[in-house]
Design an enzyme around this catalytic site. Sequence first.
Site, mmCIF file in Angstrom:
data_model
loop_
_atom_site.group_PDB
_atom_site.id
_atom_site.type_symbol
_atom_site.label_atom_id
_atom_site.label_comp_id
_atom_site.label_asym_id
_atom_site.label_seq_id
_atom_site.Cartn_x
_atom_site.Cartn_y
_atom_site.Cartn_z
ATOM 1 N N SER A 1 0.830 -1.204 0.000
ATOM 2 C CA SER A 1 0.000 0.000 0.000
ATOM 3 C C SER A 1 0.866 1.257 0.000
ATOM 4 O O SER A 1 1.629 1.479 -0.932
ATOM 5 C CB SER A 1 -0.954 -0.037 1.193
ATOM 6 N N ASP B 1 -10.242 -3.669 -5.532
ATOM 7 C CA ASP B 1 -9.686 -2.719 -4.577
ATOM 8 C C ASP B 1 -9.901 -1.297 -5.101
ATOM 9 O O ASP B 1 -9.252 -0.879 -6.060
ATOM 10 C CB ASP B 1 -8.192 -2.997 -4.383
ATOM 11 N N HIS C 1 -7.967 -4.822 -0.817
ATOM 12 C CA HIS C 1 -6.678 -4.256 -0.443
ATOM 13 C C HIS C 1 -5.840 -5.181 0.448
ATOM 14 O O HIS C 1 -4.682 -5.465 0.153
ATOM 15 C CB HIS C 1 -6.905 -2.922 0.269
#
Length: 449
Positions: A220, A394, A420
């Site tokens: 991320s 996502d 995610h």
Amino acid sequence: MSVLSSLLNIFALIIQLPLLLFHKLGIEQYLSTFHPIFNKPDNISTSSSFSFYSNSNPSSTSVINDETDPLEKLQQKIITAIDIVDIVHAHGYKVHEHIVQTKDGYLLSIHRILPPSGDIPQSSKIVYMHHGLLTNSELFLLGENTNRCLPFLLVNLGYDVWLGNNRGNKYSRKHLILSSTDEKFWDYSLDEFAMFDIPNTIDYILQITKQQNLTYIGFSQGSAQCLAALSLNHDLNEKINLFIGLSPAMIPHGLNNPICSFLVSSAPALMYRIFGKRAILPSVVFWQKLMGPKFYQEVVDKSLVFLFNWKSGNIHPSQKKVGYPHMFSPSSVKSVVHWFQIIDSKRFQMFDEGGASGSKLVYLSGASTKTNRVASFPTQTITTPCYLIYGESDMLIDIEKTVQNLSCDVETLGLKGYEHMDTLWSTNVEEAVFNKIINKLKQIDTKTA
């Protein structure tokens, strides 16, 4: 005072009350200097014979006993672990803690994962892993069993594995001059992660290991930080032989509800008014204890749906039970504001301090975009090859825009139905993600052999 202003003040008071207690009573400063004697890293000597499970948590003896299933015993140890040392030891491995001093004075704790023997790897195959927003190095070690933790799999294959931490999180609350109670300590965003935390940490690891380069795996925001760092520091491209992005955030689509969308499009002053200018989520452990594990899990699940429309259907309840207690760690409010600016502008840009010296006349005239155009991170200059693994469900990942912003060699792997967190925690993560990463690393090893 308008009704809206009054409501905002009440909301801000509710949000900031635990924060004010932390600051005014000195609890935050105390916690940042407290190091229990029963969870020393393996490169820190101690005369203590304390054992975390037999001494620090007496109630655990009623849960963990000789008749408990080994997997259940492992999971319970992880859930009740205080820090990464306890988590690594629960899996039977060792961990060394190192301190990186950034060029702007922050002291970052990073963790080197060692095999059960404790032998320091002599391998030239270095893998550095970096967490996402509001998390820390524990994130990669929260699989519900050892085979679902990528660092341990890589250590077993002979890789020298390091886990990093951002300034301000659980492990990096020190500065050469500033106290974590000072607002100035928290005056950082993605810019500082890219300019200091990532390159300074990589330089430290390469110096310690006496190697020329390493492989970077980011989750991320950990992906965004590296891409930003690579774009600002051309020499860094020579030090990373492969960048692997898990759920690689760069230009998110947006958030899932009108309240958050309003915050995204609002001036930073509104976020600072609600959350202050220090840490965001500093009291998450307090709320965990207050709610209890079951209610806390429900709150996290509902929050993820509310914010991002993540249903978490690919993540087993036992994985949530293990992962959620360690999932969050503080960061600066400014770093969250930075992401709101990126989402609002639809550009992977540096932090916008306000432009035009913050003149209100400029904003009233509607001329702010003409007087101030903050620079984007120049990601087109990146030369390090990239391998991006993302979930097709996502909403934080816009893979088309991400690839368009890169001119280097890019390979992508889209996983149908993945969200995610699934690239770390899904029920089939070993086959769908980890094996793909290991195969890619083996390709790099073959080229450099």
